[in-house]
Design a protein around this motif. Structure first.
Motif, short mmCIF file in Angstrom:
data_model
loop_
_atom_site.label_atom_id
_atom_site.label_comp_id
_atom_site.label_asym_id
_atom_site.label_seq_id
_atom_site.Cartn_x
_atom_site.Cartn_y
_atom_site.Cartn_z
N PHE A 1 -1.31 -12.01 5.26
CA PHE A 1 -1.79 -10.64 5.38
C PHE A 1 -0.87 -9.67 4.63
CE2 PHE A 1 -1.40 -6.56 7.66
CZ PHE A 1 -2.69 -6.07 7.49
N CYS A 2 0.45 -9.86 4.80
CA CYS A 2 1.43 -9.00 4.11
C CYS A 2 1.27 -9.12 2.59
CB CYS A 2 2.84 -9.37 4.52
SG CYS A 2 3.25 -9.02 6.24
N TYR A 3 1.08 -10.34 2.12
CA TYR A 3 0.95 -10.57 0.67
C TYR A 3 -0.32 -9.92 0.12
CZ TYR A 3 1.10 -13.05 -3.80
OH TYR A 3 1.15 -13.36 -5.14
N ILE A 4 -1.40 -10.01 0.88
CA ILE A 4 -2.65 -9.36 0.46
C ILE A 4 -2.47 -7.85 0.40
CG2 ILE A 4 -5.04 -8.88 1.14
CD1 ILE A 4 -5.13 -11.75 2.28
N VAL A 5 -1.78 -7.28 1.42
CA VAL A 5 -1.50 -5.84 1.43
C VAL A 5 -0.68 -5.45 0.21
CG1 VAL A 5 -0.28 -3.99 2.65
CG2 VAL A 5 -1.69 -5.59 3.93
N ILE A 6 0.33 -6.27 -0.13
CA ILE A 6 1.18 -5.99 -1.30
C ILE A 6 0.35 -5.97 -2.58
CG2 ILE A 6 3.02 -6.91 -2.74
CD1 ILE A 6 4.27 -8.04 -0.13
N LEU A 7 -0.49 -7.00 -2.75
CA LEU A 7 -1.31 -7.09 -3.97
C LEU A 7 -2.32 -5.96 -4.04
CD1 LEU A 7 -2.04 -10.93 -4.21
CD2 LEU A 7 -0.34 -9.61 -5.46
N VAL A 8 -3.08 -5.76 -2.97
CA VAL A 8 -4.13 -4.73 -2.97
C VAL A 8 -3.52 -3.33 -3.11
CG1 VAL A 8 -5.97 -3.65 -1.62
CG2 VAL A 8 -5.75 -6.14 -1.65
N GLY A 9 -2.46 -3.06 -2.32
CA GLY A 9 -1.84 -1.74 -2.34
C GLY A 9 -1.26 -1.39 -3.69
N ASN A 10 -0.51 -2.31 -4.28
CA ASN A 10 0.12 -2.02 -5.57
C ASN A 10 -0.89 -2.01 -6.71
OD1 ASN A 10 3.16 -1.76 -5.23
ND2 ASN A 10 2.80 -3.65 -4.10
N LEU A 11 -1.90 -2.87 -6.65
CA LEU A 11 -2.95 -2.83 -7.67
C LEU A 11 -3.74 -1.52 -7.59
CD1 LEU A 11 -4.30 -6.50 -7.61
CD2 LEU A 11 -3.10 -5.37 -9.49
N PHE B 1 16.97 -11.21 6.99
CA PHE B 1 17.21 -10.07 6.11
C PHE B 1 16.49 -10.23 4.77
CE2 PHE B 1 20.70 -9.14 9.02
CZ PHE B 1 20.65 -7.76 9.08
N SER B 2 16.36 -11.48 4.31
CA SER B 2 15.66 -11.73 3.05
C SER B 2 14.20 -11.31 3.14
CB SER B 2 15.75 -13.21 2.67
OG SER B 2 17.08 -13.58 2.43
N LEU B 3 13.61 -11.44 4.33
CA LEU B 3 12.22 -11.04 4.51
C LEU B 3 12.02 -9.57 4.18
CD1 LEU B 3 11.23 -12.89 7.82
CD2 LEU B 3 10.44 -13.43 5.51
N PHE B 4 13.05 -8.75 4.43
CA PHE B 4 12.93 -7.31 4.20
C PHE B 4 12.76 -7.01 2.73
CE2 PHE B 4 14.47 -6.95 8.51
CZ PHE B 4 13.90 -5.77 8.96
N TYR B 5 13.60 -7.61 1.86
CA TYR B 5 13.50 -7.24 0.45
C TYR B 5 12.57 -8.13 -0.35
CZ TYR B 5 17.46 -10.58 0.12
OH TYR B 5 18.28 -11.67 0.22
N THR B 6 12.06 -9.22 0.23
CA THR B 6 11.09 -10.04 -0.50
C THR B 6 9.64 -9.78 -0.07
OG1 THR B 6 11.37 -11.87 1.09
CG2 THR B 6 12.71 -11.93 -0.91
N ILE B 7 9.43 -9.34 1.17
CA ILE B 7 8.07 -9.15 1.67
C ILE B 7 7.85 -7.76 2.27
CG2 ILE B 7 6.31 -9.95 3.30
CD1 ILE B 7 7.50 -12.75 3.08
N ILE B 8 8.71 -7.36 3.21
CA ILE B 8 8.47 -6.14 3.97
C ILE B 8 8.57 -4.89 3.11
CG2 ILE B 8 9.28 -4.72 5.90
CD1 ILE B 8 10.10 -7.32 7.30
N ALA B 9 9.66 -4.76 2.32
CA ALA B 9 9.82 -3.58 1.46
C ALA B 9 8.70 -3.47 0.42
CB ALA B 9 11.19 -3.60 0.77
N PRO B 10 8.35 -4.55 -0.31
CA PRO B 10 7.22 -4.44 -1.24
C PRO B 10 5.90 -4.10 -0.56
CG PRO B 10 8.53 -6.37 -1.77
CD PRO B 10 9.04 -5.84 -0.46
N MET B 11 5.74 -4.50 0.72
CA MET B 11 4.51 -4.18 1.44
C MET B 11 4.44 -2.70 1.81
SD MET B 11 3.05 -5.70 5.06
CE MET B 11 4.34 -4.91 6.01
N PHE B 12 5.58 -2.12 2.18
CA PHE B 12 5.59 -0.73 2.60
C PHE B 12 5.64 0.25 1.43
CE2 PHE B 12 6.81 -2.36 6.82
CZ PHE B 12 5.97 -1.58 7.60
N ASN B 13 6.08 -0.20 0.27
CA ASN B 13 6.18 0.70 -0.89
C ASN B 13 4.87 1.43 -1.19
OD1 ASN B 13 8.83 0.03 -1.12
ND2 ASN B 13 8.67 -0.94 -3.12
N PRO B 14 3.74 0.71 -1.35
CA PRO B 14 2.50 1.43 -1.65
C PRO B 14 2.06 2.35 -0.52
CG PRO B 14 2.06 -0.91 -1.27
CD PRO B 14 3.54 -0.75 -1.37
#
Length: 310
Positions: A30-40, A268-281
């Motif tokens: 779900f997080c990865y889909i949000v990252i892709l859709v949000g940033n696209l 902590f790695s989850l924050f800068y590999t998944i969580i931060a990119p998800m919240f950016n958009p």
């Protein structure tokens, strides 16, 4: 060093030994889909609107591109490992993951720094803003970010690729990172670890000083602005500060310390590999009126175009 490398693949120990952790694969999906859709969505909205000609949004489009590239180095592998129960990666793919993670990660750090410089110029030198932040200037800064990312990634990659791996091949992580790999190398890696920390530490220190200095100058300059001007400037800068905090906070904990590993590193790695990119958009769209207008306009144009076609 080929004769000293008997390891053809590595085994990830993953986020936890608890099998129930596999349930989180759908959360990460779900997080990865949000990252892709949000940033696209951000990329398309900026590209198809007048915002593309504004330096701030032109840089934001590059940040969105880096978010997609950076998280795609890790997240699909993590999801497939959890879903299929397969937690192995070949030596070649592991080395490739190390390089791409540092390459896109450092580019993102540099783009965030360039965005802080852009806001500093916009607030402190508003009359000269369009003269300083021309499209040529923006392109040169982006090229410099890519060049810096390549130099940093090659330096870190050259350190790890020359290490011999001839014994244990279990990595206490969910992706190939340098510190867990140093732990399973069959040689003394203390000096190597110090070099890695010094390299990452220098980049982190320089970018932190630049970011901190930019916002000190911005806050100092805002004293002379009207209340409405301060509110608007702080609203714009606030989004950037939140993104920087989400990305830099865990990264500093992970890399600005003696070369060792802790169980908390994976969290902590989850924050800068998944969580931060998800919240950016989400941060850049929900807190930005112009972005919301651009997204609505592009969406309406798409709907109208489909209705006209039908």
């Amino acid at each position: 060093m080929e004769n000293q490398r008997n390891v053809s693949e590595f085994i990830f120990m993953g986020l936890s030994s608890d099998q129930k952790i596999q349930m989180f694969c759908f959360v990460f999906l779900f997080c990865y889909i949000v990252i892709l859709v949000g940033n696209l969505l951000i990329l398309v909205s900026i590209k198809c609107s007048v915002l593309f000609h504004q330096p701030m949004y032109y840089l934001l489009s590059h940040l969105s591109s880096m978010d997609i590239c950076y998280t795609s180095c890790v997240t699909p592998t993590l999801i497939s490992d959890l879903l299929l129960g397969r937690k192995t990666i070949s030596y070649g793919n592991c080395m490739l993951q190390v390089f791409t993670m540092y390459f896109f990660g450092i580019i993102e750090v540099f783009v965030l720094t360039v965005m802080a410089f852009d806001r500093c110029v916009a607030i402190c030198k508003p009359l000269h803003y369009m003269i300083i932040m021309t499209r040529t200037s923006c392109n040169l800064l982006i090229v410099a970010a890519w060049a810096g990312g390549a130099v940093h990634a090659f330096s870190q990659f050259s350190v790890i690729v020359t290490l011999p791996f001839c014994g244990p091949n279990e990595i206490d992580h969910y992706y190939c990172d340098i510190f867990p790999l140093l732990k399973v190398a069959c040689t003394d890696t203390y000096v190597t670890g110090v070099l890695v920390v010094a390299n990452s530490g220098m980049v982190a220190l320089v970018t932190f000083v630049l970011l901190f200095g930019s916002y000190v100058i911005i806050l100092f300059t805002l004293r002379n602005h009207s209340a409405e001007g301060r509110r608007k400037a702080l609203s714009t800068c606030g989004s950037h500060i939140i993104v920087v905090t989400l990305f830099f906070g865990p990264s500093i904990f992970a890399y600005l310390r003696p070369p060792t590993t802790f169980p908390e590193d994976k969290i902590f790695s989850l924050f800068y590999t998944i969580i931060a990119p998800m919240f950016n958009p989400l941060i850049y769209t929900l807190r930005n009126t112009e972005m919301k207008k651009a997204i609505r306009k592009v969406s309406c144009q798409k709907i109208f175009s489909e209705e006209k076609h039908n």
